[in-house]
Design a protein around this motif. Structure first.
Motif, PDB file in Angstrom:
ATOM      1  N   SER A  17       0.829  -1.193   0.000  1.00 18.98           N
ATOM      2  CA  SER A  17       0.000   0.000   0.000  1.00 18.98           C
ATOM      3  C   SER A  17       0.871   1.254   0.000  1.00 18.98           C
ATOM      4  O   SER A  17       1.866   1.328   0.726  1.00 18.98           O
ATOM      5  N   ASP A  18       0.505   2.225  -0.826  1.00 21.51           N
ATOM      6  CA  ASP A  18       1.193   3.515  -0.876  1.00 21.51           C
ATOM      7  C   ASP A  18       0.262   4.553  -0.262  1.00 21.51           C
ATOM      8  O   ASP A  18      -0.753   4.917  -0.854  1.00 21.51           O
ATOM      9  N   SER A  19       0.621   5.061   0.913  1.00 20.91           N
ATOM     10  CA  SER A  19      -0.257   6.010   1.595  1.00 20.91           C
ATOM     11  C   SER A  19      -0.454   7.294   0.795  1.00 20.91           C
ATOM     12  O   SER A  19      -1.439   7.998   0.979  1.00 20.91           O
ATOM     13  N   GLY A  21      -0.956   7.351  -2.432  1.00 21.70           N
ATOM     14  CA  GLY A  21      -1.931   7.079  -3.475  1.00 21.70           C
ATOM     15  C   GLY A  21      -1.402   7.006  -4.894  1.00 21.70           C
ATOM     16  O   GLY A  21      -2.166   6.741  -5.816  1.00 21.70           O
ATOM     17  N   GLN A  26      -2.972   1.316  -4.413  1.00 20.43           N
ATOM     18  CA  GLN A  26      -3.858   2.413  -4.807  1.00 20.43           C
ATOM     19  C   GLN A  26      -3.789   2.675  -6.310  1.00 20.43           C
ATOM     20  O   GLN A  26      -4.819   2.838  -6.974  1.00 20.43           O
ATOM     21  N   LEU A  46       2.399  -2.220   4.429  1.00 21.31           N
ATOM     22  CA  LEU A  46       1.953  -0.834   4.525  1.00 21.31           C
ATOM     23  C   LEU A  46       3.194   0.047   4.465  1.00 21.31           C
ATOM     24  O   LEU A  46       4.195  -0.237   5.133  1.00 21.31           O
ATOM     25  N   THR A  47       3.138   1.089   3.654  1.00 22.41           N
ATOM     26  CA  THR A  47       4.260   2.021   3.619  1.00 22.41           C
ATOM     27  C   THR A  47       3.792   3.406   4.041  1.00 22.41           C
ATOM     28  O   THR A  47       2.679   3.815   3.731  1.00 22.41           O
ATOM     29  N   ALA A  48       4.652   4.101   4.790  1.00 21.20           N
ATOM     30  CA  ALA A  48       4.466   5.523   5.039  1.00 21.20           C
ATOM     31  C   ALA A  48       5.218   6.216   3.911  1.00 21.20           C
ATOM     32  O   ALA A  48       6.444   6.202   3.865  1.00 21.20           O
ATOM     33  N   GLN A  49       4.468   6.790   2.979  1.00 20.31           N
ATOM     34  CA  GLN A  49       5.069   7.203   1.717  1.00 20.31           C
ATOM     35  C   GLN A  49       4.323   8.422   1.178  1.00 20.31           C
ATOM     36  O   GLN A  49       3.116   8.566   1.365  1.00 20.31           O
ATOM     37  N   ASN A  50       5.073   9.301   0.524  1.00 19.05           N
ATOM     38  CA  ASN A  50       4.462  10.422  -0.175  1.00 19.05           C
ATOM     39  C   ASN A  50       5.228  10.661  -1.470  1.00 19.05           C
ATOM     40  O   ASN A  50       5.948   9.768  -1.927  1.00 19.05           O
TER      41      ASN A  50
END
Length: 272
Positions: A17-19, A21, A26, A46-50
């Motif tokens: 998952s890419d937080s 989007g 996503q 789950l990744t904390a990503q932007n």
């Protein structure tokens, strides 16, 4: 009144998952929908990503990945599978076992190892497991130049080396290989499609689009290929259709501003 029962073209994405989007699950679900299919997901991390990078990765327990796969495939089933980020060798073995358990054969493997920002996304031991357990199951594998370099254990950096590398990777296990040439530092970025274990090599012309919004392009391309396979197209036709889609998505997204780093492509450019 029409009582005919209709069916969906079903695509399952197995990925992280890419937080933000723009990539991962996503991007996959957006792409699958935009290409006329019903999307389902098995989240592997789950990744904390932007748009600027990945700051943390939280792997999903292998047992829960198995539960997601069995829940979806035992009830809904699927017509094609796209596989993205798999963090560990244990996870790779579990995904391979689940696909075999449910008799899934239209598999597009995007060997995600490095994020657009350069962040490493998988453990070193996962590379060997990927080659042993998943490559032989895949109908198509879609590495970029850094990824095929990791898989072959030698650096692939020139256009001349791509075709040979594609054939070499096909010999490892997957008969059909699409090597994405976007990392070439050249004006042209022609991809190479190796079919039937090297029996046929096709040059697929690509045009470089000036944009910083290229986050999730690999996820998007592989998901679009899986969608067209699910719709009944062969590998070559699916790849060509997917390349047309991703080129349009990159071009349409180039004029947008989102975040401070690498923004996303425009997945729904054909609709709005």
């Amino acid at each position: 009144m029409n009582n005919e029962t209709r069916t969906y073209h079903r695509v399952l994405t197995i990925a992280g998952s890419d937080s933000g989007g723009g990539a991962g699950i996503q991007a996959d679900l957006k792409t699958i929908a935009a290409n006329g299919c019903y999307g389902m997901s098995v989240i592997t991390a789950l990744t904390a990503q932007n748009t600027c990078g990945v700051t943390a990765i939280h792997p999903v327990p292998v047992e829960f990945v198995r539960a997601q796969m069995d829940a979806v495939l035992s009830d809904i089933g699927c017509d094609a599978v796209k596989i993205g980020m798999l963090f560990s060798p244990e996870l790779i073995r579990e995904v391979a076992a689940g696909l075999q358990r449910h008799g899934i054969d239209r598999i597009v493997l995007d060997p995600v190892m490095v994020a657009q920002s350069g962040d490493r996304l998988v453990q070193d031991e996962a590379v060997a497991a990927l080659k042993k357990y998943l490559l032989p199951l895949a109908e198509l594998v879609t590495p970029n130049l850094p990824e095929i370099s990791v898989l072959l254990g030698r650096e692939i950096v020139t256009a001349e080396a791509i075709g040979e590398a594609a054939v070499e990777l096909a010999a490892v296990g997957c008969r059909n290989v699409l090597v994405k040439a976007g990392h070439l530092e050249t004006v042209a970025c022609d991809d190479i499609l190796c079919l039937d274990g090297g029996q046929q090599l096709l040059v697929l012309p690509g045009r470089r689009i000036a944009t910083r919004n290229n986050h999730g392009t690999g996820c998007t391309l592989s998901s679009a290929i899986a969608a067209h396979l699910a719709r009944g197209e062969g590998v070559e036709a699916a790849v060509r259709q997917a390349k047309e889609y991703i080129t349009g998505a990159i071009a349409a997204g180039a004029s947008y501003a989102l975040g401070h780093g690498h923004g996303p492509v425009h997945h729904f450019y054909r609709y709005w």
